[in-house]
Design an enzyme around this catalytic site. Structure first.
Site, PDB file in Angstrom:
ATOM      1  NE  ARG A   1     105.965  63.688  -4.049  1.00 32.18           N
ATOM      2  CZ  ARG A   1     104.652  63.463  -3.953  1.00 32.18           C
ATOM      3  NH1 ARG A   1     103.831  63.910  -4.888  1.00 32.18           N
ATOM      4  NH2 ARG A   1     104.163  62.795  -2.921  1.00 32.18           N
TER       5      ARG A   1
ATOM      6  N   PRO B   1      99.454  64.753   4.026  1.00 31.44           N
ATOM      7  CG  PRO B   1      98.165  65.595   5.757  1.00 31.44           C
ATOM      8  CD  PRO B   1      99.157  66.015   4.721  1.00 31.44           C
ATOM      9  CD  GLU B   2      99.365  58.904   0.341  1.00 33.15           C
ATOM     10  OE1 GLU B   2      98.567  58.361  -0.430  1.00 33.15           O
ATOM     11  OE2 GLU B   2     100.589  58.674   0.338  1.00 33.15           O
TER      12      GLU B   2
ATOM     13  CE  LYS C   1      97.383  63.736  -1.849  1.00 27.88           C
ATOM     14  NZ  LYS C   1      98.820  63.868  -2.145  1.00 27.88           N
TER      15      LYS C   1
END
Length: 268
Positions: A258, A2-3, A52
């Site tokens: 990433r 989740p951001e 976060k």
């Protein structure tokens, strides 16, 4: 993972449900049993999000720190909770509501000093600070590291993940592989402002939308995006699809461990 906008939504939700109530904590799974026993029966004073990281602040100057990581989930409901299903790390019950936490990277009790140390190692949060500190701007514009990796570095900017970073770079017309030192301080500050606005909208709507009104499905006569992340985006997870502005196929490549997404025509 989740951001930051999701964590801010959770903090607001948990404040609404539990702040000002004495709550009972348990750990059906057992991995948070000592922490639950220490805090159960205390007043949950407030909740907050920083990047976060989710914090529940209890009486006695103790806090529960939660980092959802890749697999963490939080569910809640009203009334008496049903018997726990699956690996519930922490259950909170009080004020007529319940909350279950599953699969977080971290769920631990922190002192005031430990919370301060957590904040100190994080960068500025776009949802908490209107301006990026000058030291952070300088760190970016002097670095040979790719700009996407710098924006994803939580010690520089706390809360922005791959979706927001990919989209903000597209909106700025900057390739994710450009070194930070090739980006101006003005461009960095502009991206910070854009990031803050997009994330604030994400808090309000509960999804990530990054495209301008002229590029929404109804304006372009195209089908809505179908993706588990939801929302309309320019490049994130649109590999090989046409750029919404120029039609060039969206590119993807590995960067700093990433995936990175960009339009080779619109971003330079």
């Amino acid at each position: 993972m989740p951001e930051g906008h999701t964590i801010h939504r959770l903090a607001a939700r948990h404040r609404e449900l539990f702040a000002g109530h004495k709550v009972e904590l348990t750990s059906p799974q057992g991995r948070f049993a000592a922490g639950a026993a220490l805090l159960s029966g205390r007043l949950l004073c407030d909740t907050e999000a920083y990047g976060k990281h989710l914090l529940h602040h209890y009486s006695g100057e103790l806090s529960v720190h939660v980092h959802l990581g890749l697999y963490g989930t939080v569910t809640d409901g009203a009334g008496t909770p049903a018997p726990p299903v699956g690996q519930v790390r922490m259950r909170v019950v009080g004020g007529g509501h319940w909350l279950d936490l599953r699969g977080p990277t971290d769920c631990s009790v922190l002192t005031v000093a430990e919370v301060a140390a957590l904040r100190a190692r994080l960068g500025a949060d776009p949802l908490r600070s209107p301006e990026l500190p000058a030291a952070s701007v300088e760190r970016i514009v002097r670095s040979p590291t790719a700009i996407a990796a710098l924006l994803l570095d939580q010690s520089i900017i706390a809360g922005a993940g791959l979706v927001y970073v990919s989209e903000v770079l597209f909106r700025a017309g900057i390739s994710p592989t450009r070194p930070g030192r090739s980006v101006s301080a003005e461009q960095v500050r502009s991206m910070w402002a854009d990031l803050g606005a997009l994330m604030a909208e994400g808090v309000a709507l509960g999804r990530i939308d990054t495209v301008h009104s002229a590029h929404m499905p109804e304006a372009m006569g195209r089908p809505p995006r179908v993706d588990r992340h939801g929302g309309e985006v320019y490049v994130y997870r649109r590999t090989g699809q046409p750029c919404l502005i120029c039609g060039t196929a969206v590119s993807r490549a590995g960067l700093a461990g990433r995936n990175s997404y960009w339009c080779s025509t619109c971003q330079s």
